[in-house]
Design a protein around this motif. Sequence first.
Motif, PDB file in Angstrom:
ATOM      1  N   GLY A   9       0.818  -1.217   0.000  1.00 42.09           N
ATOM      2  CA  GLY A   9       0.000   0.000   0.000  1.00 42.09           C
ATOM      3  C   GLY A   9       0.847   1.259   0.000  1.00 42.09           C
ATOM      4  N   GLN A  10       1.915   1.252   0.787  1.00 38.55           N
ATOM      5  CA  GLN A  10       2.804   2.417   0.851  1.00 38.55           C
ATOM      6  C   GLN A  10       3.523   2.630  -0.480  1.00 38.55           C
ATOM      7  OE1 GLN A  10       2.811   4.605   3.207  1.00 38.55           O
ATOM      8  NE2 GLN A  10       1.566   3.460   4.631  1.00 38.55           N
ATOM      9  N   ARG A  13       1.042   3.958  -3.014  1.00 34.48           N
ATOM     10  CA  ARG A  13       0.778   5.370  -2.762  1.00 34.48           C
ATOM     11  C   ARG A  13       1.914   6.257  -3.248  1.00 34.48           C
ATOM     12  NH1 ARG A  13      -0.601   5.100   2.865  1.00 34.48           N
ATOM     13  NH2 ARG A  13      -2.074   3.509   2.353  1.00 34.48           N
ATOM     14  N   SER A  16       1.909   6.252  -7.168  1.00 33.47           N
ATOM     15  CA  SER A  16       0.801   7.029  -7.736  1.00 33.47           C
ATOM     16  C   SER A  16       0.974   8.517  -7.466  1.00 33.47           C
ATOM     17  CB  SER A  16      -0.548   6.531  -7.217  1.00 33.47           C
ATOM     18  OG  SER A  16      -0.669   6.712  -5.832  1.00 33.47           O
ATOM     19  N   ASN A  17       1.534   8.880  -6.314  1.00 33.93           N
ATOM     20  CA  ASN A  17       1.775  10.300  -6.030  1.00 33.93           C
ATOM     21  C   ASN A  17       2.828  10.894  -6.961  1.00 33.93           C
ATOM     22  OD1 ASN A  17      -0.157  10.711  -4.062  1.00 33.93           O
ATOM     23  ND2 ASN A  17       1.216  10.180  -2.393  1.00 33.93           N
ATOM     24  N   GLN A 146      -6.963   0.221  -2.685  1.00 34.09           N
ATOM     25  CA  GLN A 146      -5.862   1.141  -2.992  1.00 34.09           C
ATOM     26  C   GLN A 146      -5.416   1.027  -4.442  1.00 34.09           C
ATOM     27  OE1 GLN A 146      -2.764   0.459  -0.122  1.00 34.09           O
ATOM     28  NE2 GLN A 146      -3.749   1.738   1.422  1.00 34.09           N
ATOM     29  N   ALA A 150      -5.751   4.061  -7.047  1.00 35.42           N
ATOM     30  CA  ALA A 150      -4.573   4.598  -7.739  1.00 35.42           C
ATOM     31  C   ALA A 150      -4.830   4.682  -9.239  1.00 35.42           C
ATOM     32  CB  ALA A 150      -3.353   3.729  -7.451  1.00 35.42           C
TER      33      ALA A 150
END
Length: 173
Positions: A9-10, A13, A16-17, A146, A150
């Motif tokens: 998940g991290q 994230r 995608s960021n 998630q 994303a």
Amino acid sequence: SIVLGFGAGQLLRLGSNIVLAALLYQEAFALLGIVSTLMIGLANLSDVGLKPSAVQHARGDEPAFLNTVWTLQILRGIALYLILLLLTIPITNLYGANDSAAYELYWLIPFIGTMVLLDGLQSSRMLTAERHLQQARITQIEVVVQIALAFLMIGLAWYLRSVHALAIAVVLG
């Protein structure tokens, strides 16, 4: 599997960021940060311990008890949404005095604020799964959400190229 799910998940994230930062303008992240901070602050100030009580209480498996928790969760969501609506104008005017882009908060706060209403409708089955320590199942659900979020965010950001993409994806997620 919980550690792997959290790590995945991290990483998701982060990836995608990075893509979103390339697709969107800086102010989009700032506006979303303001709304997120406001929502998290209100949620933390109004936390009455519904989730821990449903997980730890001796009656945590009884339908009547779970229905009561679910009803209180919905009422809390409605109250939080009304507070967000009341705070929209003062917060927008506060930030808008320094940056005209902040006037987008007039629609962003109420739109993204619908998340608190939707969170109130979350199934009590998630509480039951936590109560019975079914963390692997919960982690699987969270990772799938998630991944979908994303892809949705990146697709909308590529298509819309505005803060609207983040707002829509956050609410749908």
